[in-house]
Design an enzyme around this catalytic site. Sequence first.
Site, PDB file in Angstrom:
ATOM      1  N   HIS A 241      59.166 -96.007 -36.528  1.00 28.26           N
ATOM      2  CA  HIS A 241      58.406 -95.355 -35.726  1.00 28.26           C
ATOM      3  C   HIS A 241      56.970 -95.366 -35.684  1.00 28.26           C
ATOM      4  O   HIS A 241      56.261 -95.747 -34.678  1.00 28.26           O
ATOM      5  CB  HIS A 241      58.971 -93.702 -35.597  1.00 28.26           C
ATOM      6  CG  HIS A 241      60.116 -93.202 -35.591  1.00 28.26           C
ATOM      7  ND1 HIS A 241      60.891 -93.151 -34.368  1.00 28.26           N
ATOM      8  CD2 HIS A 241      61.159 -92.984 -36.482  1.00 28.26           C
ATOM      9  CE1 HIS A 241      62.337 -92.703 -34.744  1.00 28.26           C
ATOM     10  NE2 HIS A 241      62.285 -92.634 -36.124  1.00 28.26           N
TER      11      HIS A 241
HETATM   12  O1  RIB Z   1      60.578 -88.601 -35.947  1.00 28.05           O
HETATM   13  C1  RIB Z   1      59.914 -89.503 -36.607  1.00 28.05           C
HETATM   14  C2  RIB Z   1      58.784 -89.062 -37.343  1.00 28.05           C
HETATM   15  O2  RIB Z   1      59.001 -88.179 -38.357  1.00 28.05           O
HETATM   16  C3  RIB Z   1      58.177 -90.209 -38.030  1.00 28.05           C
HETATM   17  O3  RIB Z   1      56.692 -90.032 -38.016  1.00 28.05           O
HETATM   18  C4  RIB Z   1      58.791 -90.166 -39.489  1.00 28.05           C
HETATM   19  O4  RIB Z   1      57.697 -90.616 -40.661  1.00 28.05           O
HETATM   20  C5  RIB Z   1      58.851 -88.715 -39.344  1.00 28.05           C
HETATM   21  O5  RIB Z   1      57.613 -88.223 -39.809  1.00 28.05           O
END
Ligand code: RIB
Length: 316
Positions: A241
């Site tokens: 992500h």
């Molecule tokens: O939902 C994904 C996010 O939540 C990313 O930033 C992961 O590192 C967690 O922080």
Amino acid sequence: MSKKRIPVILDGDPGHDDAIAWVLAFASDMLDIKAVTSVSGNVNIDQTTKNTLEVLTLLGVKDVPIARGCTKPLIGPFFDAPSVHGESGLDGPVMPESKLELCGLHGVDLMIKVLEESEEPVTLVPTGPLTNVALLLITRPDLKDKIERISLMGGGLLHGNWTYAAEFNILVDPEAAKFVFESGIPIIMAGLDVTEKSYITSEDIDKIRAVSNEVAVIVADWIDFFYKFHRDIGYLGAPVHDPVAIVALINPDILEMRELYVEIETEGEFLRGATLGDYSSLSGKAPNVTAITNIDREAYVDMIVEATKKYSEVTM
Ligand code: RIB
Ligand code: CA
């Protein structure tokens, strides 16, 4: 003449994908990284701070101030995600022992110091819950004009990943997110709408590992670990992500975006933490977000491969 570097502050809860976002950021000659701050999220603040120091040691970072940020969300209870990232928050490869020290300020105070001292507006890149950023804006609203924009990973216009309505970063601290999204500061939102398309497959992991330097091997091991949780629930690859928030700054041409008014739900048994996009302009409010909706996945993988190559000469 080389293009002027973008001054940025990195704020995250490493977290495998935060760490990979920072691999991309420190490998880029387009960014001038002014500070790195930790926040509680994937795991508690002690661990995200330890992980921050170890990741930056691995990357050979020197002379960038690092500070520990908020321990818990503004209002709600803290909860974490060891099921996804492991107890350490960065399970998988053994990390080098940190050779770096914290700068002695609180993360929010370091953000304030950087903004006060910067001659130009600074871009914030939060990839965890928005607690530090919200507290910065609450304590020093006068510094808003020193913030160029906020390129964040968080939210999901169509669905969540921690509840069916809410994405983890927003759900951990919806009150902070509401404050940030209502701040009037330009926001680039790398939500699940794009980050679940920015997945890394086993073949891609092999490409990264084949770079064969310490950073590349550790990045490959991080993604291997991160994929474990997601493979079991049917993902084609690991949805890495956070680096998309960096891509938005250094290579936006591989992204598709749209302007949208987005508001954060802080109430509701089922909808708390939801990021609600006003596609029909029913709110009558001007867009507050540039929402990223798509990515050239192959180009994204190549960016990660190329970034790891930049660390071949890293001496720790
Ligand atoms: O939902 C994904 C996010 O939540 C990313 O930033 C992961 O590192 C967690 O922080
Ligand atoms: Ca994160």
